[in-house]
Design a protein around this motif. Sequence first.
Motif, PDB file in Angstrom:
ATOM      1  N   SER A  74       1.090  -1.297  -0.005  1.00 28.84           N
ATOM      2  CA  SER A  74      -0.025   0.013   0.234  1.00 28.84           C
ATOM      3  C   SER A  74       1.052   1.098   0.014  1.00 28.84           C
ATOM      4  O   SER A  74       1.905   1.057   0.391  1.00 28.84           O
ATOM      5  CB  SER A  74      -0.934   0.044   1.084  1.00 28.84           C
ATOM      6  OG  SER A  74      -0.408   0.608   2.413  1.00 28.84           O
ATOM      7  N   PRO A  75       0.528   2.262  -0.711  1.00 32.24           N
ATOM      8  CA  PRO A  75       1.275   3.377  -0.885  1.00 32.24           C
ATOM      9  C   PRO A  75       1.590   4.026   0.643  1.00 32.24           C
ATOM     10  O   PRO A  75       2.591   4.367   0.816  1.00 32.24           O
ATOM     11  CB  PRO A  75       0.377   4.688  -1.614  1.00 32.24           C
ATOM     12  CG  PRO A  75      -0.297   3.575  -2.376  1.00 32.24           C
ATOM     13  CD  PRO A  75      -0.663   2.221  -1.877  1.00 32.24           C
ATOM     14  N   ALA A  76       0.578   3.946   1.391  1.00 28.21           N
ATOM     15  CA  ALA A  76       0.854   4.444   2.727  1.00 28.21           C
ATOM     16  C   ALA A  76       1.773   3.689   3.466  1.00 28.21           C
ATOM     17  O   ALA A  76       2.814   4.377   4.173  1.00 28.21           O
ATOM     18  CB  ALA A  76      -0.600   4.417   3.590  1.00 28.21           C
ATOM     19  N   LYS A  77       2.049   2.538   3.504  1.00 18.86           N
ATOM     20  CA  LYS A  77       3.008   1.665   3.985  1.00 18.86           C
ATOM     21  C   LYS A  77       4.237   1.934   3.267  1.00 18.86           C
ATOM     22  O   LYS A  77       5.289   2.070   4.440  1.00 18.86           O
ATOM     23  CB  LYS A  77       2.521   0.082   3.861  1.00 18.86           C
ATOM     24  CG  LYS A  77       3.338  -0.769   4.748  1.00 18.86           C
ATOM     25  CD  LYS A  77       2.978  -2.130   4.446  1.00 18.86           C
ATOM     26  CE  LYS A  77       4.280  -2.904   4.139  1.00 18.86           C
ATOM     27  NZ  LYS A  77       4.053  -4.133   3.422  1.00 18.86           N
ATOM     28  N   LEU A  79       5.360   4.454   2.160  1.00 17.20           N
ATOM     29  CA  LEU A  79       5.744   5.943   2.626  1.00 17.20           C
ATOM     30  C   LEU A  79       6.231   6.111   3.998  1.00 17.20           C
ATOM     31  O   LEU A  79       7.400   6.751   4.309  1.00 17.20           O
ATOM     32  CB  LEU A  79       4.309   6.919   2.326  1.00 17.20           C
ATOM     33  CG  LEU A  79       4.393   8.469   2.056  1.00 17.20           C
ATOM     34  CD1 LEU A  79       5.345   8.628   0.840  1.00 17.20           C
ATOM     35  CD2 LEU A  79       3.040   8.897   1.818  1.00 17.20           C
ATOM     36  N   ARG A  80       5.565   5.364   4.905  1.00 17.22           N
ATOM     37  CA  ARG A  80       6.050   5.342   6.241  1.00 17.22           C
ATOM     38  C   ARG A  80       7.398   4.340   6.419  1.00 17.22           C
ATOM     39  O   ARG A  80       8.313   4.834   6.889  1.00 17.22           O
ATOM     40  CB  ARG A  80       4.892   4.820   7.142  1.00 17.22           C
ATOM     41  CG  ARG A  80       4.050   5.664   7.821  1.00 17.22           C
ATOM     42  CD  ARG A  80       3.167   4.987   8.781  1.00 17.22           C
ATOM     43  NE  ARG A  80       2.794   3.623   8.343  1.00 17.22           N
ATOM     44  CZ  ARG A  80       1.668   3.400   7.843  1.00 17.22           C
ATOM     45  NH1 ARG A  80       0.760   4.319   7.342  1.00 17.22           N
ATOM     46  NH2 ARG A  80       1.204   2.110   7.590  1.00 17.22           N
ATOM     47  N   ALA A 113       2.502   8.260  -4.489  1.00 14.49           N
ATOM     48  CA  ALA A 113       2.511   8.874  -3.422  1.00 14.49           C
ATOM     49  C   ALA A 113       4.145   9.284  -2.996  1.00 14.49           C
ATOM     50  O   ALA A 113       4.377  10.480  -2.306  1.00 14.49           O
ATOM     51  CB  ALA A 113       2.054   7.785  -2.350  1.00 14.49           C
TER      52      ALA A 113
ATOM     53  N   GLU B 188      -4.837   4.410  -3.842  1.00 11.88           N
ATOM     54  CA  GLU B 188      -4.686   3.973  -2.516  1.00 11.88           C
ATOM     55  C   GLU B 188      -6.012   3.526  -2.008  1.00 11.88           C
ATOM     56  O   GLU B 188      -6.321   2.430  -1.798  1.00 11.88           O
ATOM     57  CB  GLU B 188      -3.730   4.704  -1.746  1.00 11.88           C
ATOM     58  CG  GLU B 188      -3.936   4.269  -0.169  1.00 11.88           C
ATOM     59  CD  GLU B 188      -3.066   5.408   0.614  1.00 11.88           C
ATOM     60  OE1 GLU B 188      -2.892   4.733   1.797  1.00 11.88           O
ATOM     61  OE2 GLU B 188      -2.561   6.273   0.079  1.00 11.88           O
TER      62      GLU B 188
END
Lengths: 348, 348
Positions: A74-77, A79-80, A113, B188
């Motif tokens: 996932s993009p969020a993952k 990114l983090r 992202a 996402e």
Amino acid sequence: MTKKPTIALDAMGGDHGPDVTVPAALDSLERNPDLSVILVGDESELKKRLPADGRFAGRLSIHHASERVEMDDSPAKVLRNKKDSSMRVALNLVRDGVADACVSAGNTGALMALARFVLKTLPGIDRPAIISAVPSRHGHTHMLDLGANVDCTAENLYQFAVMGYELVRALENLDRPRVGLLNIGEEEIKGNEQVKQAYKLLEDSYLNFIGYVEGDDIYLEEVDIVVADGFVGNISLKTSEGLAKMIGEALKQSFGRNLFTKLAGLAAMPVLSAFKKRFDPRQYNGASFVGLRGIVVKSHGNADRVALANAIRMAVIEVEKGVPMLIGQRIESIFADSQGDESKRKSA
Amino acid sequence: MTKKPTIALDAMGGDHGPDVTVPAALDSLERNPDLSVILVGDESELKKRLPADGRFAGRLSIHHASERVEMDDSPAKVLRNKKDSSMRVALNLVRDGVADACVSAGNTGALMALARFVLKTLPGIDRPAIISAVPSRHGHTHMLDLGANVDCTAENLYQFAVMGYELVRALENLDRPRVGLLNIGEEEIKGNEQVKQAYKLLEDSYLNFIGYVEGDDIYLEEVDIVVADGFVGNISLKTSEGLAKMIGEALKQSFGRNLFTKLAGLAAMPVLSAFKKRFDPRQYNGASFVGLRGIVVKSHGNADRVALANAIRMAVIEVEKGVPMLIGQRIESIFADSQGDESKRKSA
């Protein structure tokens, strides 16, 4: 003298990773003596795929990155975590001026992202967009947005049009590419509110706006850039991919049915090959992210070396033409003072 | 015993008017001994095209209408004026129980506006929709809405799914057709709000919901019904039409280039003909308006007699199966008491 381009290639990205990225880089270096490529990824994996004779020594280097972005991350993952992914490090190299553009065949959502986070958008740009070309009756048509922005305002669509216009001018050497706004023709009051408002903005702009186009016009009309929100653009593109694939399969099946059809296929082979070549999706590989402070080209995940080399070639043209600067200047001159300043829009 | 169907045919509609509608009616009557057709339009124009031998005498009649809807007439104008248009009179015949279904190759916007006005929507239905089939890898896929509704709520999309499901069950004799919700896969947080909410409604419904599908899945996946709002559905369909047309033209051109390619084409002809036949759009002619208190099938404006006869055949099946009643009952059982009643939805 145009700039000698350096491409940061996410060498671990895509379905095939270094098995495709390294050969594509070598092909590109072979073809373009001005080009330099930085392969970003696992050093040991990459090293063993480099030519033993050390050719391209001054133009090919490896920049180690210890992680890779998976296709389903996932993009969020991403990114983090994964701060040392080949994708992110390639973007860092662009941000830091070490490379002029990033090319990746990795996960689109993660790439967008990261690109937004690392490179940032150009001043005045609300949202970056994804643009790519499809073959059409008269040559080809560029379409944006292809999925970065689901819900778009009229102003977003206008910005997409401007970004597409500047990119296509550069990529195609066209003076005044024709811009169409994707809409439907069946309804009494055509289109949704955003599209109708965007029509007005485009009509009053410096762009060569030809009005509304419908889905079939993407392939049949003389239009160079088709503007849509990312939901519609993505579905239109994916619909096309599915249909083209189905037709290709059916054609193959038709000729493979029995001895007679196979003989017919043999006779027709040269013609069918030429036909196939004209629509070869590898030619069209490479979707540009526009609206960022740097050049990012996304390759299809399943690209082979020919397709990926095309994406690299596209990035090179964008570097040579300085596309982000062209877009930035244009957006600034239109949107800098006031978003409603009509005279500026017209004379921009 | 199934109902003997009577079709009111808008005989002045379409690009070719009676030159196509009358022959298509005659073909249909020839093929289906249970069928009756009422040709609605200019009596003198129609009369001279009827068979001199008076065959089909008991099953073919003319109902005079003095006006015709033009392809570029605005729906509002048609609604206000042209009260004696062949299109409107054909719908009146359905409303009055004289005919069981209306088939028209006329202006889609006008037909939908008139159909809503004359026939009214089924109880509980917010908006009628347009559904049609496209060829796919595994057979064909039905898609709705194709342009009647630009902005849709999640509830609208849910209703489209129910209407499509009941129609496709009847048309295809499928017990549990598979329903997919059109979405994009790149972002996402996939899709817009309406689509995400519709997903939940569909997941909790009695439908055979297979989840999100992307544009390429229309052609490649095993899905029978693809649900989208009318803006997206229309653009996806039109995109397909444009691409298919371009590919067809290019294939023809490839074989027409010179003597050699023409000979190759000759050799490949039987195979190409079979291929072409499989994707012949005439087979797929006929878009049903669902959600109305009556059956309306819209033919392509440029349909020939073969294509129009297919639209008539589709209307006949809907009459025999009583599709509006099936949809009405289902919608009533789901939405009658409360739109939020989960248990009803599941057991409906």
